[in-house]
Design a protein around this motif. Structure first.
Motif, PDB file in Angstrom:
ATOM      1  N   HIS A  84     -19.957  24.089 -21.435  1.00  0.00           N
ATOM      2  CA  HIS A  84     -19.067  23.882 -22.970  1.00  0.00           C
ATOM      3  C   HIS A  84     -19.585  25.566 -22.717  1.00  0.00           C
ATOM      4  O   HIS A  84     -20.096  25.757 -22.269  1.00  0.00           O
ATOM      5  CB  HIS A  84     -20.132  23.309 -23.595  1.00  0.00           C
ATOM      6  CG  HIS A  84     -19.377  23.649 -24.966  1.00  0.00           C
ATOM      7  ND1 HIS A  84     -18.936  22.881 -26.144  1.00  0.00           N
ATOM      8  CD2 HIS A  84     -20.568  24.455 -26.374  1.00  0.00           C
ATOM      9  CE1 HIS A  84     -18.739  23.663 -26.891  1.00  0.00           C
ATOM     10  NE2 HIS A  84     -19.794  24.403 -27.152  1.00  0.00           N
ATOM     11  N   ALA A  85     -18.312  26.283 -23.405  1.00  0.00           N
ATOM     12  CA  ALA A  85     -18.929  27.999 -23.369  1.00  0.00           C
ATOM     13  C   ALA A  85     -17.903  28.063 -24.848  1.00  0.00           C
ATOM     14  O   ALA A  85     -17.034  26.572 -25.288  1.00  0.00           O
ATOM     15  CB  ALA A  85     -18.011  28.253 -22.637  1.00  0.00           C
ATOM     16  N   LYS A  86     -18.062  29.403 -25.886  1.00  0.00           N
ATOM     17  CA  LYS A  86     -17.991  29.304 -27.229  1.00  0.00           C
ATOM     18  C   LYS A  86     -17.552  30.885 -27.133  1.00  0.00           C
ATOM     19  O   LYS A  86     -18.154  31.957 -26.096  1.00  0.00           O
ATOM     20  CB  LYS A  86     -19.651  29.200 -27.875  1.00  0.00           C
ATOM     21  CG  LYS A  86     -20.655  30.442 -27.477  1.00  0.00           C
ATOM     22  CD  LYS A  86     -22.077  29.592 -28.855  1.00  0.00           C
ATOM     23  CE  LYS A  86     -22.556  29.717 -28.708  1.00  0.00           C
ATOM     24  NZ  LYS A  86     -23.767  30.406 -29.716  1.00  0.00           N
ATOM     25  N   ASP A  87     -16.809  31.202 -28.010  1.00  0.00           N
ATOM     26  CA  ASP A  87     -16.675  32.443 -28.233  1.00  0.00           C
ATOM     27  C   ASP A  87     -17.644  32.747 -28.684  1.00  0.00           C
ATOM     28  O   ASP A  87     -17.996  32.951 -30.273  1.00  0.00           O
ATOM     29  CB  ASP A  87     -15.198  32.616 -29.082  1.00  0.00           C
ATOM     30  CG  ASP A  87     -14.799  34.332 -30.019  1.00  0.00           C
ATOM     31  OD1 ASP A  87     -15.183  35.209 -28.503  1.00  0.00           O
ATOM     32  OD2 ASP A  87     -14.466  34.009 -30.092  1.00  0.00           O
ATOM     33  N   PRO A  88     -18.510  34.051 -28.579  1.00  0.00           N
ATOM     34  CA  PRO A  88     -19.974  35.078 -29.184  1.00  0.00           C
ATOM     35  C   PRO A  88     -19.139  35.587 -30.353  1.00  0.00           C
ATOM     36  O   PRO A  88     -20.548  36.716 -31.155  1.00  0.00           O
ATOM     37  CB  PRO A  88     -20.489  36.079 -28.127  1.00  0.00           C
ATOM     38  CG  PRO A  88     -18.727  36.082 -26.839  1.00  0.00           C
ATOM     39  CD  PRO A  88     -18.253  34.833 -27.046  1.00  0.00           C
ATOM     40  N   VAL A 105     -11.443  30.617 -21.276  1.00  0.00           N
ATOM     41  CA  VAL A 105     -10.714  31.520 -21.790  1.00  0.00           C
ATOM     42  C   VAL A 105      -9.928  31.751 -23.437  1.00  0.00           C
ATOM     43  O   VAL A 105     -10.259  30.075 -23.800  1.00  0.00           O
ATOM     44  CB  VAL A 105      -8.808  31.888 -21.632  1.00  0.00           C
ATOM     45  CG1 VAL A 105      -9.478  31.998 -19.705  1.00  0.00           C
ATOM     46  CG2 VAL A 105      -8.108  30.483 -21.155  1.00  0.00           C
ATOM     47  N   GLU A 106     -10.195  31.882 -24.190  1.00  0.00           N
ATOM     48  CA  GLU A 106      -9.777  32.184 -26.144  1.00  0.00           C
ATOM     49  C   GLU A 106      -8.205  31.745 -25.841  1.00  0.00           C
ATOM     50  O   GLU A 106      -7.537  32.691 -25.390  1.00  0.00           O
ATOM     51  CB  GLU A 106     -10.347  33.266 -26.291  1.00  0.00           C
ATOM     52  CG  GLU A 106     -11.884  33.718 -26.548  1.00  0.00           C
ATOM     53  CD  GLU A 106     -11.938  34.842 -27.230  1.00  0.00           C
ATOM     54  OE1 GLU A 106     -11.124  35.840 -27.461  1.00  0.00           O
ATOM     55  OE2 GLU A 106     -13.043  35.833 -26.986  1.00  0.00           O
ATOM     56  N   VAL A 107      -7.994  31.045 -26.833  1.00  0.00           N
ATOM     57  CA  VAL A 107      -7.107  30.798 -26.980  1.00  0.00           C
ATOM     58  C   VAL A 107      -5.983  31.728 -27.069  1.00  0.00           C
ATOM     59  O   VAL A 107      -4.876  31.952 -26.657  1.00  0.00           O
ATOM     60  CB  VAL A 107      -6.675  28.998 -27.636  1.00  0.00           C
ATOM     61  CG1 VAL A 107      -5.105  28.928 -28.242  1.00  0.00           C
ATOM     62  CG2 VAL A 107      -7.537  28.348 -27.534  1.00  0.00           C
ATOM     63  N   HIS A 108      -6.488  32.195 -28.100  1.00  0.00           N
ATOM     64  CA  HIS A 108      -5.795  33.759 -28.741  1.00  0.00           C
ATOM     65  C   HIS A 108      -5.569  35.089 -27.566  1.00  0.00           C
ATOM     66  O   HIS A 108      -4.389  35.923 -28.054  1.00  0.00           O
ATOM     67  CB  HIS A 108      -5.540  33.911 -29.778  1.00  0.00           C
ATOM     68  CG  HIS A 108      -5.606  32.258 -30.738  1.00  0.00           C
ATOM     69  ND1 HIS A 108      -3.876  32.254 -31.125  1.00  0.00           N
ATOM     70  CD2 HIS A 108      -6.387  31.764 -31.966  1.00  0.00           C
ATOM     71  CE1 HIS A 108      -4.099  30.958 -31.798  1.00  0.00           C
ATOM     72  NE2 HIS A 108      -5.576  30.845 -32.109  1.00  0.00           N
ATOM     73  N   LYS A 109      -6.697  35.131 -26.884  1.00  0.00           N
ATOM     74  CA  LYS A 109      -6.819  36.327 -26.265  1.00  0.00           C
ATOM     75  C   LYS A 109      -6.616  35.854 -24.730  1.00  0.00           C
ATOM     76  O   LYS A 109      -8.093  35.249 -24.262  1.00  0.00           O
ATOM     77  CB  LYS A 109      -7.865  36.966 -26.796  1.00  0.00           C
ATOM     78  CG  LYS A 109      -7.824  37.220 -28.319  1.00  0.00           C
ATOM     79  CD  LYS A 109      -9.141  38.036 -28.844  1.00  0.00           C
ATOM     80  CE  LYS A 109      -9.147  38.787 -30.199  1.00  0.00           C
ATOM     81  NZ  LYS A 109     -10.514  39.304 -30.344  1.00  0.00           N
ATOM     82  N   ASN A 141     -15.213  33.206 -32.915  1.00  0.00           N
ATOM     83  CA  ASN A 141     -15.305  32.047 -32.781  1.00  0.00           C
ATOM     84  C   ASN A 141     -13.937  31.875 -32.580  1.00  0.00           C
ATOM     85  O   ASN A 141     -13.847  30.331 -32.702  1.00  0.00           O
ATOM     86  CB  ASN A 141     -16.282  30.878 -33.958  1.00  0.00           C
ATOM     87  CG  ASN A 141     -16.561  30.274 -33.224  1.00  0.00           C
ATOM     88  OD1 ASN A 141     -16.970  29.961 -31.556  1.00  0.00           O
ATOM     89  ND2 ASN A 141     -17.347  29.142 -33.365  1.00  0.00           N
ATOM     90  N   SER A 142     -12.794  31.990 -31.391  1.00  0.00           N
ATOM     91  CA  SER A 142     -11.999  31.750 -31.302  1.00  0.00           C
ATOM     92  C   SER A 142     -12.430  30.642 -30.071  1.00  0.00           C
ATOM     93  O   SER A 142     -13.594  29.626 -29.653  1.00  0.00           O
ATOM     94  CB  SER A 142     -11.688  32.515 -30.527  1.00  0.00           C
ATOM     95  OG  SER A 142     -11.283  33.825 -31.385  1.00  0.00           O
TER      96      SER A 142
END
Length: 794
Positions: free
Chosen positions: A408-412, A463-467, A416-417
């Motif tokens: 599990h990873a998250k956007d810091p 990876v971030e969906v939009h970036k 929060n992407s």
């Protein structure tokens, strides 16, 4: 005006001194001129006669003042002899240093004058010789006598220092009276006469900071606490004056440059009380955040400053180092920052001198502090996994699609992407696993075998969906848990040997097992015989309960003739759940042994052969075979050497056989004497040439009666006969013999072409040119070109 007054006084003083010395010299001269002739009498005051056994020159030192510039020559003194009656018959002669050039004498009166200005500093005295002679005969009336003329010194040389400029150093804040440097001057005047060379030092420039000792010329500090930071360099002028420093003395000066050297008498000081800095949360540890600088007016090691963090909530996040080239404190990042967690930090930085002088410790403290405020700037950060690494377990042989674990990873960032996951295929080339791009669940695609790969190390991207450029990576270690799926086997390829004379219950081999599974599914191993041969009459098995088993002989009396090989099946079971077992076959050979049980032979055929033939007999048979082979080889070698060679060499060429006849052909006009066409081989014309290296199918025997009689003169018949024999003989060489005749006949227009008779005639031909025609004409060159040689030898 002062200098002009000094010069006037100086000139007046010189005049007084000259008058004084002139009077003194005249008086001294009159007092020292005495009679000096032998045998002369002089009457006393009361008429008595004084007898002198010897009268001579009475000389002393004469003095003349230096630097005299009057119009007339200076009278140095007068020489007079008591035999001089004043009639002019005595002549005075002067010789020695400067005689006739500097000093001249009146040969009648004896007065000595100095014609030139004298300088005592160039020459202090002159040695002269005086003599009285007869003016008419130049006969010496008295022996020569020496005297000295000394140049009397006047104060005509000012003092001079050894150096025009001096340089000296003295520490700042030195105590009053601290010695700085000693300057020395010299005076060329006579130090033994008067005060002309007596010097006194004084300071003309440099007060009130420095002073000088009048007698020694030592310069000392005159003010306390002179500060280098206020003024570093001083220019001092020192004067040296002769005549003891009194009026009328001459003087000289020198310049002294005095530099104050630094001491650590100033603490460092920050120019401001607060520094503001900022750093991005994306900065990596070790990156520079900013710089602070405390100013220290001292120089060199006295101005070195070291920086440290002594307080603040950022002590764990930041550090400070010292840049000694710029004397700055460099604030660097120590740990990663998170804007979302903490947005600012405060530090208290101290700057302190590295080297402290104990003499000035009272001026301390030699340190200063400043506040540094650091603000954290937000940055677009990549996703962050909740763990730095993951470890999962999955059983081997698990079905495809079995869930291994979840990452599990998250956007810091505040946005929060959404996150997508993927496996780095460079770390999973065989594609054993797949990950759910949405939730991060990892599953198997293939069955896993622990015995093939016990650990799988893969990497998972987030990876971030939009970036898409914002990417994170985490290592995932997957352990394949062992299950009991491998049966134990023999630890090695065992092959046992049992003696024919083995005793009952004798152990002859110990075996062990190996299991590819882990220890939990391996030992302890259990060894046994299959149920169908548990009562085997030949061998039995004993489990040693230490993962080994012993094989024993059950009966006695084995025989290789009856059976030399036994196969014993052994069942091995492991301790796994459920247990696994396998049947392994042990090969047992029956061997011959001695009484001690040592093996002799395990081959049944070798045993039978030994019963009929001994070792000696076998060696003899082999020796006979070798001898026979050697004889055969020698026979074949000799046979090959005697065999006729297949190729006819040039030396054996039958065409070199020369046959000489007593008659000669008819020449070119004789067309019936010989037909060259009869010499041609009819088989050679048709392309067939019999080969000498092929054995003929039959042996040709020439018919009797065909060979002509030896005394036959029918050449045509002879040649035809030979041609017929050659054509019918398969063993004949593939060429014809060359026939050479000793005559040519008569009537030829060209004359004789033969050279056979040329040796008996006197020929004038020169055949030396044959030597240059090459190897083909070598024989002709030897026959004809060596004629002269033969004649000389004879």
């Amino acid at each position: 005006p002062k200098m002009k007054e000094d010069n006037c006084l100086h000139a007046a003083l010189i005049c007084l001194v000259m008058l004084y010395y002139s009077h003194a010299l005249t008086t001294e001269k009159l007092n020292h001129t005495r009679p000096s002739l032998h045998g002369h009498h002089e009457k006393g005051k009361e008429g008595q006669v004084l007898h002198r056994s010897k009268r001579g020159w009475v000389w002393n030192q004469f003095f003349v003042i230096e630097e005299y510039t009057g119009p007339d020559p200076v009278l140095v003194g007068r020489l007079h002899s008591d035999i001089d009656s004043g009639d002019g018959n005595i002549k005075y002669i002067l010789s020695g240093e400067g005689a006739g050039i500097i000093f001249v004498i009146d040969d009648k009166s004896g007065n000595i004058h100095a014609t030139k200005t004298l300088d005592r500093e160039e020459r202090a005295q002159y040695t002269l010789t005086a003599q009285a002679v007869d003016r008419n005969t130049n006969r010496p009336l008295e022996p020569p006598s020496e005297f000295i003329v000394k140049v009397q010194d006047i104060n005509d040389n000012p003092p001079e220092f050894l150096h025009e400029n001096y340089h000296a150093n003295v520490p700042e804040r030195s105590n009053v009276g601290t010695s700085v440097i000693q300057v020395t001057a010299s005076d060329a005047d006579d130090p033994t006469y008067g005060n002309s060379a007596k010097l006194v030092y004084s300071i003309l420039e440099g007060q009130p900071y420095f002073s000088v000792e009048a007698q020694t010329g030592i310069i000392r500090t005159a003010l306390p606490n002179m500060d280098r930071e206020a003024k570093e360099e001083y220019h001092v002028v020192i004067q040296a004056k002769d005549m003891g420093g009194h009026m009328g003395g001459l003087s000289g000066t020198t310049k002294v440059t005095i530099t104050l050297t630094d001491v650590n008498d100033n603490p460092p000081k920050f120019p401001q009380s607060v520094y503001q800095m900022s750093v991005s949360e994306a900065a990596v540890p070790g990156e520079e955040v900013g710089r602070v600088k405390a100013k220290d007016p001292d120089i060199g090691e006295n101005g070195l400053v070291a920086y440290s963090i002594i307080d603040g909530d950022g002590m764990d996040m930041f550090e400070i180092t010292t840049d000694y080239e710029t004397q700055e404190g460099v604030v660097k990042l120590k740990k990663l920052l998170d804007f979302e967690t903490k947005k600012s930090y405060s530090l208290k930085v101290e700057a302190a001198n590295v080297h402290i002088d104990p003499k000035f410790i009272s001026n301390g403290p030699f340190k200063d502090t400043v506040t540094v405020k650091i603000s954290v700037e937000d940055a677009d950060e990549p996703p962050v996994f909740l763990k730095p690494s993951y470890i999962f377990e999955v059983q081997e042989n698990a079905a495809s699609g079995t869930v291994v674990g979840k990452v599990h990873a998250k956007d810091p960032d505040a946005a929060n992407s959404a996150i997508r996951y993927s496996i780095d295929r460079h770390t999973d080339l065989e594609r054993y696993f797949v990950i759910n791009a949405e939730d991060g669940n990892i599953k198997t695609i293939k069955a896993l075998d622990r015995e093939e790969i016990a650990w799988h190390n893969i990497s998972v991207f987030a990876v971030e969906v939009h970036k898409q450029h914002q990417e994170a990576k985490v290592p995932v270690a997957i352990k394949v848990v062992d299950v009991n799926d491998n049966a134990p086997k023999f630890a090695a390829a065992y092959e046992a040997f049992v003696c024919e004379n083995a005793r009952s219950n004798q152990q002859f081999i110990t075996i062990s097992a190996d299991d590819k599974d882990e220890s939990a599914n391996g030992p302890r191993f259990i060894f046994s015989l299959p149920p169908e041969i548990i009562h085997n009459p030949n061998f039995t098995l004993r489990d040693n309960r230490d993962n080994t088993a012993s094989v024993l002989v059950r009966r006695e009396g084995f025989s290789r003739q009856k059976q030399d090989l036994y196969l014993l099946p052994i069942v091995i079971s492991d301790g796994g759940v459920p247990p696994m077992s396998s049947t392994n076959t042990l090969t047992i050979r029956v061997c011959g042994c001695d009484s001690n049980g040592s093996l002799l032979s395990c081959n049944a055929e070798a045993y039978i052969l030994n019963a009929g033939l001994s070792t000696g007999a076998l060696i003899a048979i082999l020796a006979c075979i070798v001898i026979l082979l050697v004889i055969v080889v020698l026979f074949v070698t000799l046979k090959r050497q005697k065999k006729e060679p297949l190729i006819v060499f040039e030396e054996e060429d039958v065409r070199e056989n020369i046959i000489t006849y007593d008659d000669e052909g008819g020449g070119e006009e004789d067309t019936e004497a010989f037909d060259i066409a009869t010499l041609q081989n009819p088989d050679g014309i048709n392309g067939f040439i019999p080969r000498k290296d092929i054995k003929p199918e039959y042996q040709y025997m020439p018919r009797p009666g065909l060979r002509p009689a030896p005394n036959s003169v029918d050449v045509d018949d002879f040649i035809n006969t030979r041609i017929q024999e050659a054509d019918n003989d398969p063993t004949a060489p593939p060429y014809d013999s060359i026939q050479i005749y000793g005559y040519e006949g008569r009537g030829s227009v060209a004359g004789s072409l033969s050279s056979l008779e040329s040796a008996t005639t006197d020929s004038d031909l020169d055949y030396d040119y044959l030597q240059n025609w090459g190897p083909r004409f070598k024989k002709l060159a030897d026959l004809y070109g060596s004629k002269d040689t033969f004649d000389d030898d004879s």
